[in-house]
Motif scaffolding. Structure first.
Motif, PDB file in Angstrom:
ATOM      1  N   SER A  53      80.005   5.096  52.133  1.00  0.00           N
ATOM      2  CA  SER A  53      80.068   6.680  51.976  1.00  0.00           C
ATOM      3  C   SER A  53      78.742   7.231  51.356  1.00  0.00           C
ATOM      4  CB  SER A  53      81.360   6.858  51.513  1.00  0.00           C
ATOM      5  OG  SER A  53      80.930   7.202  50.341  1.00  0.00           O
ATOM      6  N   GLU A  54      78.434   6.436  50.186  1.00  0.00           N
ATOM      7  CA  GLU A  54      77.125   6.529  49.531  1.00  0.00           C
ATOM      8  C   GLU A  54      76.161   6.486  50.588  1.00  0.00           C
ATOM      9  OE1 GLU A  54      77.481   8.307  46.854  1.00  0.00           O
ATOM     10  OE2 GLU A  54      74.585   8.672  46.698  1.00  0.00           O
ATOM     11  N   THR A  72      74.537   9.610  53.028  1.00  0.00           N
ATOM     12  CA  THR A  72      74.169  10.669  52.418  1.00  0.00           C
ATOM     13  C   THR A  72      73.144  10.135  52.363  1.00  0.00           C
ATOM     14  OG1 THR A  72      74.434   9.901  50.533  1.00  0.00           O
ATOM     15  CG2 THR A  72      76.773  11.690  51.426  1.00  0.00           C
ATOM     16  N   GLN A  73      72.303   9.010  51.592  1.00  0.00           N
ATOM     17  CA  GLN A  73      71.588   8.541  51.561  1.00  0.00           C
ATOM     18  C   GLN A  73      70.049   8.286  52.540  1.00  0.00           C
ATOM     19  OE1 GLN A  73      69.716   8.108  48.513  1.00  0.00           O
ATOM     20  NE2 GLN A  73      72.058   8.775  47.334  1.00  0.00           N
ATOM     21  N   GLN A  95      69.956  10.209  54.837  1.00  0.00           N
ATOM     22  CA  GLN A  95      69.614  11.591  55.746  1.00  0.00           C
ATOM     23  C   GLN A  95      68.981  11.832  54.827  1.00  0.00           C
ATOM     24  OE1 GLN A  95      70.934  12.338  58.484  1.00  0.00           O
ATOM     25  NE2 GLN A  95      72.831  11.347  57.746  1.00  0.00           N
ATOM     26  N   ARG A  96      67.844  11.103  53.881  1.00  0.00           N
ATOM     27  CA  ARG A  96      66.794  11.638  52.625  1.00  0.00           C
ATOM     28  C   ARG A  96      65.567  11.718  52.967  1.00  0.00           C
ATOM     29  NH1 ARG A  96      69.404  11.193  47.403  1.00  0.00           N
ATOM     30  NH2 ARG A  96      67.109  11.021  46.563  1.00  0.00           N
TER      31      ARG A  96
END
Lengths: 311, 302
Positions: free
Chosen positions: B187-188, B191-192, B194-195
């Motif tokens: 899950s992390e 999100t990461q 997309q950075r």
């Protein structure tokens, strides 16, 4: 309705997958149950004959299918070691384990939910600190050790409770309940910790929501606001409680060992130590099924409590 | 949610600053360090041989009011009767020595199992987050399946059937705990990835696998590392529980669960000390790891 049906089907799928994995796993072990039954000095021919008689020489997949076919017809098979009917063993021991789990579960809910609500309402006051101490200690204390210490205190020291053993209902309600008290407390404390922590954080979040502030501004009574708060905050609590109920079956076995309660633990432990494949598979499946059923019920409750999730 | 800006209620940022919590965190640090030190040197600094019985069987621990005097005597190295701080067990073994020697089994198993599952879990979680969808789905469904098994019972079965050695216990616990790390890392990672720095690395023409390992993974490890401390606590409880039911480490290894089991028969006769002290040791250690993990989480959130 279809969503629920889908959930039931996927739970059944998990159950089948678990049974396949278990079956393969216990058959991958080199030690044959024949060695246990016939003793260490049995000849290779004797072992081969035993395996042939019990169908253990067939490929694992054939053994699985013949067992699964039996299960469909309600026949769980017989123990390889002492030839007892497994369905009978389970129907004798499951109610005892189930009762222990139910008492612990009720105890956990009755203590944890009010404790969580109170500590969320009185943040950073003594009741909140007390709840936090209970919650942290509860997850750190080993269940089986707590059971032994409760015996040392409540049975040996004070003499209020029996030191172990199981008194059936037929011997009277009071002796029965006394014999279930210490086991239920030692099994329940861990879940008091988990459920009260969840209740506190969930109620704490809802207390900060706009609708609670509006209700207060409108001068609704505290009791009425509490009902609104609980209705919104209980969904995650229900999920955690259901998972706890499922996990309790695993730990109930160790509590049964401590208090010598004739639940499923003895059957399972004996089966494990004697390599009694079929008993292991069946008992673990029953426990997994309990876990899945608890989660299904939680799902239904969840929809009822919070219709938004039903979509 | 609402368009109107409302002042947050007092305590809205309650997680951030609280001196009490910090004390718990320090206590946790202390316990974690102590347990690691004892894991390494415990058996060497034990006052008595953990495997050789003393002459006293079921000797109770000294009364509380005698403890200061006895401590003084042992600090000044004065001649005295032998002291068994936690008493001796039914085989005449010194319980204090065994309690401080036990982290060599309990903590080492818990740490080893979690190192394996952290490594495996974070790599699988990374793969589930960045690889093709079917690989991700396969990894996640497998994790679901592993988590559908009742943890303690599965551990009991696997360890007994595979042979009760420290290696099999570590591998069994590692298998059971890997899904936790897979989930957290995945899950992390989602999100990461997309950075901006990922796009930057991509613009530099790096290979996807290289980006995933050197840019995404290190940034996505925080939740798993925080969970690491708490899961070590679970693993200690589990290790002790397994040996308590006879499905873990073999006697006569000094191990907390075995010691509690060995003392269980004496409880009914009123001899509480063989079980009390190892259980206290487990509770304090697990409490310490949990407090340490919670403290880390709060710091990470702040």
């Amino acid at each position: 309705m279809f969503v629920i049906l889908g959930r039931v089907l996927s739970s059944l799928g998990v159950l089948v997958a678990v049974s396949i994995v278990l079956f393969t796993l216990v058959h991958a072990i080199p030690v044959s149950p024949a060695r246990v039954v016939l003793g260490g000095d049995a000849s290779e021919e004797d072992i081969a004959e035993f395996e042939r008689d019990n169908g253990l020489d067939r490929p694992v997949i054939v053994q699985y299918l013949s067992w699964a076919g039996g299960v469909m017809k309600g026949d769980l098979g017989r123990s390889l070691i002492d030839n007892t009917v497994i369905a009978v063993t389970i129907s004798q021991t499951l109610p005892v384990t189930l009762e222990l789990v139910l008492w612990s579960f009720c105890l956990a809910l009755v203590i944890a939910v009010p404790l969580g609500v109170l500590s969320a309402y009185h943040e950073d006051r003594w009741i909140d600190h007390l709840a936090r101490v209970v919650a942290t200690l509860g997850v750190s204390i080993p269940t089986f050790w707590l059971g032994l210490m409760l015996i040392a205190w409540g049975a040996v020291g004070l003499g209020w409770f029996p030191a172990g053993g199981y008194v059936p209902w037929s011997a009277g309600a009071k002796p029965h309940l006394l014999s279930m008290t210490l086991p239920s407390v030692s099994l329940g404390l861990y879940y008091v910790a988990i459920i009260s922590r969840m209740t506190r954080s969930s109620v704490g979040d809802v207390l900060m929501a706009d609708h609670v502030r509006v209700s207060r501004a409108m001068g609704l009574s505290r009791g009425r606001i509490l009902i609104y708060v609980l209705r919104n905050a209980l969904s995650p609590v229900v999920t955690v409680a259901a998972m706890s109920f499922g996990y309790m079956f695993g730990w109930a076995l160790i509590v049964e060992q401590v208090f010598t309660i004739p639940g499923m633990s003895r059957a399972l432990l004996n089966a494990i130590f004697r390599r009694d494949y079929l008993v292991i598979v069946n008992v673990v499946l029953v426990i997994t099924a309990m876990f899945l059923v608890a989660n299904l019920i939680a799902d239904l409750l969840y929809r009822w409590l919070d219709p938004r999730t039903a979509r | 949610m609402s368009e109107v800006v409302v002042p947050r209620l007092a305590g809205a940022d309650r997680a951030v600053s609280r001196p009490r919590a910090d004390w718990l965190f320090r206590f946790g640090c202390l316990i974690v360090m102590l347990s690691l030190v004892l894991m390494v040197i415990g058996p060497w600094i034990a006052p008595y041989d953990v495997g050789r019985p003393t002459d006293f069987i079921l000797e109770p621990p000294p009364a509380l009011r005698d403890v200061p005097r006895l401590l003084w005597l042992s600090i000044t190295n004065a001649p005295r009767e032998p002291v068994y701080w936690f008493g001796t067990d039914s085989a005449g073994l010194d319980i204090f020595s065994r309690v401080i020697a036990a982290p060599r089994a309990d903590v080492a198993i818990a740490l080893g199992a979690n190192l394996v599952s952290l490594t495996l879990g974070s790599l699988l979680g990374l793969a589930a987050g960045v690889a093709r969808p079917w690989i991700g789905a396969l990894i996640m469904r497998t994790s679901d399946l592993v988590q559908a098994f009742p943890v303690f019972i599965t551990g009991m079965i696997l360890v007994t059937l595979a042979g009760r050695s420290i290696g099999t216990i570590i591998l069994t616990l590692a298998l059971l705990y890997t899904p936790i790390y897979v989930r957290l890392t995945r899950s992390e990672v989602l999100t990461q990835r997309q950075r901006g720095f990922v796009d930057a690395a991509r613009a530099l023409g790096r290979r996807e696998a290289w980006i995933a390992l050197t840019h995404v993974l290190p940034n996505a490890m925080a939740p798993a590392l925080i969970q690491f401390s708490v899961t070590i606590g679970f693993a200690i409880l589990m290790t002790a529980g397994l040996s308590f039911v006879g499905a873990g480490v073999r006697p006569p290894t000094p191990e907390w669960g075995l010691m509690i089991a060995a003392g269980a028969d004496q409880i009914v006769q009123g001899e509480w000390w063989p079980s009390l002290f190892p259980g206290l040791a487990i509770s304090i250690t697990v409490f310490g790891y949990a407090a340490f993990g919670n403290g880390l989480e709060r710091r990470h959130a702040a």
